[in-house]
Design a protein around this motif. Structure first.
Motif, PDB file in Angstrom:
ATOM      1  N   ILE A 278     -10.966  66.750  90.793  1.00  0.00           N
ATOM      2  CA  ILE A 278      -9.770  65.959  91.080  1.00  0.00           C
ATOM      3  C   ILE A 278      -9.741  64.780  90.120  1.00  0.00           C
ATOM      4  CG2 ILE A 278      -8.527  64.585  92.796  1.00  0.00           C
ATOM      5  CD1 ILE A 278     -10.135  66.092  94.965  1.00  0.00           C
ATOM      6  N   ILE A 279      -8.591  64.543  89.523  1.00  0.00           N
ATOM      7  CA  ILE A 279      -8.400  63.371  88.681  1.00  0.00           C
ATOM      8  C   ILE A 279      -7.152  62.636  89.169  1.00  0.00           C
ATOM      9  CG2 ILE A 279      -7.160  64.783  86.972  1.00  0.00           C
ATOM     10  CD1 ILE A 279      -8.019  62.781  84.829  1.00  0.00           C
ATOM     11  N   THR A 280      -7.250  61.327  89.285  1.00  0.00           N
ATOM     12  CA  THR A 280      -6.093  60.536  89.687  1.00  0.00           C
ATOM     13  C   THR A 280      -5.269  60.210  88.456  1.00  0.00           C
ATOM     14  OG1 THR A 280      -7.254  59.592  91.583  1.00  0.00           O
ATOM     15  CG2 THR A 280      -5.334  58.385  90.768  1.00  0.00           C
ATOM     16  N   ILE A 281      -3.974  60.459  88.559  1.00  0.00           N
ATOM     17  CA  ILE A 281      -3.061  60.293  87.428  1.00  0.00           C
ATOM     18  C   ILE A 281      -1.891  59.407  87.831  1.00  0.00           C
ATOM     19  CG2 ILE A 281      -1.378  61.496  85.956  1.00  0.00           C
ATOM     20  CD1 ILE A 281      -4.129  62.167  85.058  1.00  0.00           C
ATOM     21  N   ALA A 282      -1.546  58.468  86.972  1.00  0.00           N
ATOM     22  CA  ALA A 282      -0.327  57.686  87.181  1.00  0.00           C
ATOM     23  C   ALA A 282       0.727  58.049  86.133  1.00  0.00           C
ATOM     24  CB  ALA A 282      -0.624  56.187  87.122  1.00  0.00           C
ATOM     25  N   TRP A 283       0.279  58.542  84.975  1.00  0.00           N
ATOM     26  CA  TRP A 283       1.230  58.942  83.938  1.00  0.00           C
ATOM     27  C   TRP A 283       1.692  60.370  84.243  1.00  0.00           C
ATOM     28  CZ3 TRP A 283       1.098  54.357  83.855  1.00  0.00           C
ATOM     29  CH2 TRP A 283       0.398  53.492  83.029  1.00  0.00           C
ATOM     30  N   THR A 284       2.709  60.478  85.081  1.00  0.00           N
ATOM     31  CA  THR A 284       3.222  61.777  85.499  1.00  0.00           C
ATOM     32  C   THR A 284       4.692  61.648  85.866  1.00  0.00           C
ATOM     33  OG1 THR A 284       2.889  63.633  87.044  1.00  0.00           O
ATOM     34  CG2 THR A 284       2.565  61.421  87.921  1.00  0.00           C
ATOM     35  N   GLY A 285       5.399  62.769  85.835  1.00  0.00           N
ATOM     36  CA  GLY A 285       6.810  62.707  86.211  1.00  0.00           C
ATOM     37  C   GLY A 285       7.532  64.013  85.981  1.00  0.00           C
ATOM     38  N   THR A 286       8.790  64.048  86.378  1.00  0.00           N
ATOM     39  CA  THR A 286       9.668  65.196  86.206  1.00  0.00           C
ATOM     40  C   THR A 286      10.336  65.117  84.842  1.00  0.00           C
ATOM     41  OG1 THR A 286      10.104  65.306  88.579  1.00  0.00           O
ATOM     42  CG2 THR A 286      11.706  66.357  87.133  1.00  0.00           C
ATOM     43  N   ILE A 287      10.443  66.256  84.162  1.00  0.00           N
ATOM     44  CA  ILE A 287      11.102  66.246  82.853  1.00  0.00           C
ATOM     45  C   ILE A 287      12.219  67.266  82.730  1.00  0.00           C
ATOM     46  CG2 ILE A 287       9.207  65.235  81.533  1.00  0.00           C
ATOM     47  CD1 ILE A 287       8.313  68.033  80.773  1.00  0.00           C
ATOM     48  N   CYS A 288      12.347  68.181  83.703  1.00  0.00           N
ATOM     49  CA  CYS A 288      13.411  69.176  83.638  1.00  0.00           C
ATOM     50  C   CYS A 288      13.644  69.748  85.032  1.00  0.00           C
ATOM     51  CB  CYS A 288      13.047  70.293  82.660  1.00  0.00           C
ATOM     52  SG  CYS A 288      14.390  71.475  82.343  1.00  0.00           S
ATOM     53  N   SER A 289      14.907  70.075  85.325  1.00  0.00           N
ATOM     54  CA  SER A 289      15.245  70.628  86.631  1.00  0.00           C
ATOM     55  C   SER A 289      15.265  72.159  86.631  1.00  0.00           C
ATOM     56  CB  SER A 289      16.621  70.109  87.092  1.00  0.00           C
ATOM     57  OG  SER A 289      16.605  68.715  87.228  1.00  0.00           O
TER      58      SER A 289
ATOM     59  N   ASN B  52     -19.090  65.743  93.102  1.00  0.00           N
ATOM     60  CA  ASN B  52     -18.156  66.724  93.649  1.00  0.00           C
ATOM     61  C   ASN B  52     -17.139  65.926  94.452  1.00  0.00           C
ATOM     62  OD1 ASN B  52     -16.810  68.516  95.434  1.00  0.00           O
ATOM     63  ND2 ASN B  52     -18.488  69.984  95.292  1.00  0.00           N
ATOM     64  N   LYS B  53     -15.984  65.690  93.880  1.00  0.00           N
ATOM     65  CA  LYS B  53     -15.030  64.763  94.486  1.00  0.00           C
ATOM     66  C   LYS B  53     -14.469  65.283  95.798  1.00  0.00           C
ATOM     67  CE  LYS B  53     -13.761  62.613  90.082  1.00  0.00           C
ATOM     68  NZ  LYS B  53     -12.651  62.188  89.206  1.00  0.00           N
ATOM     69  N   PHE B  54     -14.268  66.584  95.901  1.00  0.00           N
ATOM     70  CA  PHE B  54     -13.802  67.144  97.168  1.00  0.00           C
ATOM     71  C   PHE B  54     -14.790  66.815  98.289  1.00  0.00           C
ATOM     72  CE2 PHE B  54     -11.057  69.878  94.542  1.00  0.00           C
ATOM     73  CZ  PHE B  54      -9.908  69.896  95.323  1.00  0.00           C
ATOM     74  N   LYS B  55     -16.072  67.038  97.991  1.00  0.00           N
ATOM     75  CA  LYS B  55     -17.111  66.809  98.996  1.00  0.00           C
ATOM     76  C   LYS B  55     -17.268  65.329  99.315  1.00  0.00           C
ATOM     77  CE  LYS B  55     -22.002  67.781  99.934  1.00  0.00           C
ATOM     78  NZ  LYS B  55     -23.247  68.405  99.390  1.00  0.00           N
ATOM     79  N   GLU B  56     -17.287  64.500  98.278  1.00  0.00           N
ATOM     80  CA  GLU B  56     -17.513  63.069  98.477  1.00  0.00           C
ATOM     81  C   GLU B  56     -16.396  62.406  99.281  1.00  0.00           C
ATOM     82  OE1 GLU B  56     -20.099  61.193  97.641  1.00  0.00           O
ATOM     83  OE2 GLU B  56     -21.241  62.777  96.636  1.00  0.00           O
ATOM     84  N   MET B  57     -15.166  62.869  99.096  1.00  0.00           N
ATOM     85  CA  MET B  57     -14.014  62.262  99.766  1.00  0.00           C
ATOM     86  C   MET B  57     -13.549  63.069 100.982  1.00  0.00           C
ATOM     87  SD  MET B  57     -13.129  59.339  98.430  1.00  0.00           S
ATOM     88  CE  MET B  57     -14.906  59.052  98.490  1.00  0.00           C
ATOM     89  N   ASN B  58     -14.336  64.054 101.379  1.00  0.00           N
ATOM     90  CA  ASN B  58     -13.992  64.887 102.540  1.00  0.00           C
ATOM     91  C   ASN B  58     -12.598  65.502 102.414  1.00  0.00           C
ATOM     92  OD1 ASN B  58     -16.433  64.443 104.064  1.00  0.00           O
ATOM     93  ND2 ASN B  58     -15.664  62.370 104.476  1.00  0.00           N
ATOM     94  N   LEU B  59     -12.293  65.960 101.216  1.00  0.00           N
ATOM     95  CA  LEU B  59     -11.022  66.626 100.953  1.00  0.00           C
ATOM     96  C   LEU B  59     -11.244  68.139 100.926  1.00  0.00           C
ATOM     97  CD1 LEU B  59      -9.665  64.268  98.162  1.00  0.00           C
ATOM     98  CD2 LEU B  59      -8.973  64.318 100.565  1.00  0.00           C
ATOM     99  N   THR B  60     -10.208  68.875 101.257  1.00  0.00           N
ATOM    100  CA  THR B  60     -10.328  70.326 101.399  1.00  0.00           C
ATOM    101  C   THR B  60      -9.616  71.062 100.279  1.00  0.00           C
ATOM    102  OG1 THR B  60     -10.274  69.982 103.798  1.00  0.00           O
ATOM    103  CG2 THR B  60     -10.007  72.246 102.998  1.00  0.00           C
ATOM    104  N   PRO B  61     -10.349  71.822  99.451  1.00  0.00           N
ATOM    105  CA  PRO B  61      -9.672  72.665  98.463  1.00  0.00           C
ATOM    106  C   PRO B  61      -9.118  73.905  99.158  1.00  0.00           C
ATOM    107  CG  PRO B  61     -12.051  72.950  98.297  1.00  0.00           C
ATOM    108  CD  PRO B  61     -11.820  71.900  99.343  1.00  0.00           C
ATOM    109  N   ALA B  62      -7.832  74.152  98.990  1.00  0.00           N
ATOM    110  CA  ALA B  62      -7.181  75.309  99.610  1.00  0.00           C
ATOM    111  C   ALA B  62      -6.500  76.127  98.517  1.00  0.00           C
ATOM    112  CB  ALA B  62      -6.175  74.853 100.660  1.00  0.00           C
ATOM    113  N   PRO B  63      -6.276  77.411  98.757  1.00  0.00           N
ATOM    114  CA  PRO B  63      -5.717  78.278  97.711  1.00  0.00           C
ATOM    115  C   PRO B  63      -4.290  77.915  97.315  1.00  0.00           C
ATOM    116  CG  PRO B  63      -6.721  79.578  99.466  1.00  0.00           C
ATOM    117  CD  PRO B  63      -6.615  78.165  99.976  1.00  0.00           C
TER     118      PRO B  63
END
Length: 203
Positions: A31-42, A92-103
């Motif tokens: 998991i990586i935290t990103i702030a530089w993100t957005g929509t570019i096309c509909s 292991n960021k999923f494990k450390e933050m108690n987050l669940t990877p799902a399909p």
């Protein structure tokens, strides 16, 4: 009113603070935290993320050609920040933050189960910009948490999830509703209709 002149900088705030999940195999999930993100096309639906080359997730995304943008909430604020300052090389960021990877439905990269909305993406192009490279991607599927969907209208109520935004080094919970798309025109039309009705009554 006086204005100050600053050197060029990334001052388009507030912006989303998202957790991007990646990796085609469980042992590579990150998991990586990103702030530089957005929509570019509909149409087709397309978005982007910009990532520094020295980030652990950079090579994972470049090699797999896939990633998931997971929207974040007040309850996920701590994990959002932690996943942005710690490296997947060491944790292991999923494990450390108690987050669940799902399909995911269309790609190998996992979604974050705790996120209210997960956007599955396939990379179409990588643009070298400078400090960051931009991964331009097509949205191939979206997973929405049913508890935020209005049963009567079918609308997805992200506000109920208490989403957060990032502004110049700080996280903020989004505030109250002040309008909707087109409300300025709708108000004008309502006034015009009321005005015409009033004139009709007088006539």
């Amino acid at each position: 009113m006086a204005k100050q002149h600053w050197k060029p900088g990334t001052m388009v705030y507030p912006i989303p603070a998202v957790m991007v999940s990646c990796g085609s195999k469980p042992e590579d999930y990150n998991i990586i935290t990103i702030a530089w993100t957005g929509t570019i096309c509909s149409d087709p639906a397309m978005c982007y993320i910009s990532v520094r080359k020295n980030r652990h997730s950079y090579d994972i995304i470049k090699e797999s050609g896939e990633f998931v943008i997971n929207l974040t909430t007040k309850n996920l604020a701590y994990a959002t920040d932690w996943c942005g300052v710690k490296s997947g090389k060491d944790f292991n960021k999923f494990k450390e933050m108690n987050l669940t990877p799902a399909p995911s439905k269309e790609i190998s990269a996992p979604i974050i189960e705790e996120s209210p909305l997960s956007i599955e993406c396939k990379v179409k192009n990588i643009v070298e910009l400078g400090s960051h490279d931009m991964f331009i991607a097509e949205v191939v599927n979206v997973q929405a948490d049913e508890k935020y969907i209005n049963e009567k209208t079918g609308k997805f109520l992200l506000s109920k999830a208490r989403p957060i935004a990032y502004s110049h080094g700080y996280y903020f919970e989004l505030g109250k509703l002040i309008g909707q798309f087109g409300h300025s025109v709708m108000k004008k039309k309502t006034r015009e209709i009321k005005g015409k009705k009033g004139k009709a009554r007088k006539a």
